[in-house]
Write a protein that holds these residues in place. Sequence first.
Motif, PDB file in Angstrom:
ATOM      1  N   SER A  90       0.738   2.057   9.155  1.00 51.70           N
ATOM      2  CA  SER A  90      -0.081   0.860   8.935  1.00 51.70           C
ATOM      3  C   SER A  90      -1.550   1.130   9.262  1.00 51.70           C
ATOM      4  O   SER A  90      -2.458   0.671   8.558  1.00 51.70           O
ATOM      5  CB  SER A  90       0.444  -0.307   9.784  1.00 51.70           C
ATOM      6  N   GLU A  91      -1.788   1.885  10.336  1.00 53.95           N
ATOM      7  CA  GLU A  91      -3.154   2.243  10.721  1.00 53.95           C
ATOM      8  C   GLU A  91      -3.787   3.143   9.664  1.00 53.95           C
ATOM      9  O   GLU A  91      -4.947   2.961   9.276  1.00 53.95           O
ATOM     10  CB  GLU A  91      -3.127   2.951  12.078  1.00 53.95           C
ATOM     11  N   PHE A  92      -3.017   4.120   9.187  1.00 59.59           N
ATOM     12  CA  PHE A  92      -3.490   5.028   8.145  1.00 59.59           C
ATOM     13  C   PHE A  92      -3.880   4.267   6.883  1.00 59.59           C
ATOM     14  O   PHE A  92      -4.954   4.475   6.318  1.00 59.59           O
ATOM     15  CB  PHE A  92      -2.390   6.048   7.816  1.00 59.59           C
ATOM     16  N   LEU A  93      -3.012   3.354   6.452  1.00 55.77           N
ATOM     17  CA  LEU A  93      -3.255   2.654   5.192  1.00 55.77           C
ATOM     18  C   LEU A  93      -4.474   1.748   5.292  1.00 55.77           C
ATOM     19  O   LEU A  93      -5.283   1.668   4.354  1.00 55.77           O
ATOM     20  CB  LEU A  93      -2.022   1.837   4.794  1.00 55.77           C
ATOM     21  N   ARG A  94      -4.623   1.069   6.411  1.00 53.89           N
ATOM     22  CA  ARG A  94      -5.778   0.180   6.577  1.00 53.89           C
ATOM     23  C   ARG A  94      -7.084   0.967   6.550  1.00 53.89           C
ATOM     24  O   ARG A  94      -8.045   0.593   5.873  1.00 53.89           O
ATOM     25  CB  ARG A  94      -5.656  -0.592   7.890  1.00 53.89           C
ATOM     26  N   ARG A  95      -7.130   2.069   7.285  1.00 57.78           N
ATOM     27  CA  ARG A  95      -8.338   2.897   7.305  1.00 57.78           C
ATOM     28  C   ARG A  95      -8.612   3.504   5.938  1.00 57.78           C
ATOM     29  O   ARG A  95      -9.769   3.574   5.487  1.00 57.78           O
ATOM     30  CB  ARG A  95      -8.188   4.005   8.349  1.00 57.78           C
ATOM     31  N   LEU A  96      -7.562   3.930   5.252  1.00 56.07           N
ATOM     32  CA  LEU A  96      -7.725   4.518   3.920  1.00 56.07           C
ATOM     33  C   LEU A  96      -8.329   3.508   2.952  1.00 56.07           C
ATOM     34  O   LEU A  96      -9.269   3.828   2.209  1.00 56.07           O
ATOM     35  CB  LEU A  96      -6.376   5.014   3.400  1.00 56.07           C
ATOM     36  N   PHE A  97      -7.805   2.298   2.937  1.00 54.75           N
ATOM     37  CA  PHE A  97      -8.328   1.270   2.045  1.00 54.75           C
ATOM     38  C   PHE A  97      -9.785   0.940   2.371  1.00 54.75           C
ATOM     39  O   PHE A  97     -10.614   0.786   1.469  1.00 54.75           O
ATOM     40  CB  PHE A  97      -7.472   0.006   2.113  1.00 54.75           C
ATOM     41  N   LEU A  98     -10.093   0.824   3.656  1.00 53.11           N
ATOM     42  CA  LEU A  98     -11.471   0.505   4.033  1.00 53.11           C
ATOM     43  C   LEU A  98     -12.430   1.627   3.635  1.00 53.11           C
ATOM     44  O   LEU A  98     -13.518   1.370   3.110  1.00 53.11           O
ATOM     45  CB  LEU A  98     -11.564   0.237   5.534  1.00 53.11           C
ATOM     46  N   ASP A  99     -12.043   2.877   3.875  1.00 53.28           N
ATOM     47  CA  ASP A  99     -12.938   3.995   3.592  1.00 53.28           C
ATOM     48  C   ASP A  99     -13.062   4.279   2.101  1.00 53.28           C
ATOM     49  O   ASP A  99     -14.129   4.696   1.639  1.00 53.28           O
ATOM     50  CB  ASP A  99     -12.450   5.256   4.316  1.00 53.28           C
ATOM     51  N   VAL A 100     -12.002   4.066   1.350  1.00 55.57           N
ATOM     52  CA  VAL A 100     -12.017   4.404  -0.073  1.00 55.57           C
ATOM     53  C   VAL A 100     -12.384   3.197  -0.937  1.00 55.57           C
ATOM     54  O   VAL A 100     -13.203   3.300  -1.854  1.00 55.57           O
ATOM     55  CB  VAL A 100     -10.659   4.991  -0.516  1.00 55.57           C
ATOM     56  N   ASN A 101     -11.770   2.048  -0.663  1.00 54.94           N
ATOM     57  CA  ASN A 101     -11.984   0.859  -1.497  1.00 54.94           C
ATOM     58  C   ASN A 101     -12.962  -0.142  -0.904  1.00 54.94           C
ATOM     59  O   ASN A 101     -13.379  -1.077  -1.574  1.00 54.94           O
ATOM     60  CB  ASN A 101     -10.650   0.143  -1.752  1.00 54.94           C
TER      61      ASN A 101
END
Length: 519
Positions: free
Chosen positions: A55-66
Amino acid sequence: MNLNFFLLPACFAFLNTQNIEAAPNPAELAELIDNHMEKVWAQEGLTPSPISKDSEFLRRLFLDVNGSIPPAMEVVEFIKEKSQDKRSRKINELVDGPGFARNMEEIWNLILLGRGEVARGASRAALGSWLRYAFSSNMPYNEFVRELVAATGRGDENGAVNYILGYNLDAKRIAGHSAATFLGRQIRCAECHNHPMEKWKQRDFWGYTAFFTQMNAAREAMGNNRNETATLVDTRSGEAVMEIHNGSKEVVQPKLLDGTAVSGNSSLPRRQVLAKYMSDPQNPYVAKAFVNRTWHLLFGRGIVNPVDDLGESNPPVVPELFEALSKKFAESNFDMKYLTKGILLSKTWQRSSDINESNKDDEDFFSRSLLRMMTPEQLFQSLSQAMGEDTEQRYLDPQRMRQLRDRALSNYVFNFSTDEEDAVVSFQGTIPQALLMMNGETVTEGILSSSNRNMSKFLEKYSGSNRIELLYLASLSRRPTNAEKSDARRLLAAKSDKAEGYEDIFWALLNSTEFIFNH
């Protein structure tokens, strides 16, 4: 891969294909990053934080990429999935998707033009369209730089010219900004005197400025409205005039930052000469500047800090890694998505923000994920996503979303500038300013059970603890702990109007420090 290869006649099948270069592999770049960082951590006595939870990975990924948190149901699906390669597939999906190009468009619009007003005839929107095309098509970064520095034509037809037009053809400002942004060289301090800490002399600044003195812009109205566009052209007149301390003035001929003088008899316009130098694969400055900026965007801190000051007096914290990454990036034909994916795939980027005794004070060596307050744009997009506004309206009514965004940001972002034309993309504001945005009209309406957004859908389709869980997933991108569930149930039990109780819970989550930080 070139698909035309498969259309060749069979008689050419004997040709040797071993020399065809394979596409650069981001996984190998990730391994390079991790190998370097593991050596650094051992040298510094640091135990890295564990790999982040899904969950932490996905949230950070979305914020950094999208530039936004993920939708609630996407978090649920990602946590449920058991495949070993789900992280790498999600990274590829997002970086290759439209959200990445939109986010990079917004970030680079701010990097190039700041947050303030642009000059008459320049268009942020047209520049934004060009930027979106550049990132969606994965334009090689050296070509990206060449286009921005040397672009000519109408601002509404060639969006790249709006970078130069945005500074009203002010050669000194363009010179200082372009050197810092594309080369990582802070030459602005040498405008009036020799740089006190770097090798740049006053003559170096004016020699570089001379590349931007021979151009002109003709403005014209667009249709029957008050909007204007401008046509940027290169000319053969205009010089850089340096004022010497004794009061005399001197015309300075164009000179590259590597010391190469440019003949006034060159057949190429000056900006094209500079753009050719900048885009040369042998020029180490451009690759290093982009590698450091990309690292800064994904980690919240560059390998060199400040992000646009790569001078000799400001060495990188991990020099061997910096050199290796820059070399690989140049060898990949300046592939921006390759670099981004490689960093995201690394265990270094995927580390948790949880601290341990050895790395609790580490701010330099990336042994843990640093807490980063959301940028104003990320905060607005994440609030919209959490409330359901983004899903419903972003594509159906983009003009309305733009108006809502501008109104919300006007209460949050203050315009400021310095003599150094600082890159305000790094400005994040303060928690009180964030709360000001989150308690504005858009948010107070968006969390209502009558809003026809996520709240009303959750209450209509789900019941009991599922509602509480969805509010956490929509806002914090994780499930609530047992203690948090108990607290929510107690709050609801004390409310005669249950809908109002859920609204209170949602409001508290959106106003929490956990929500406004990327971690």
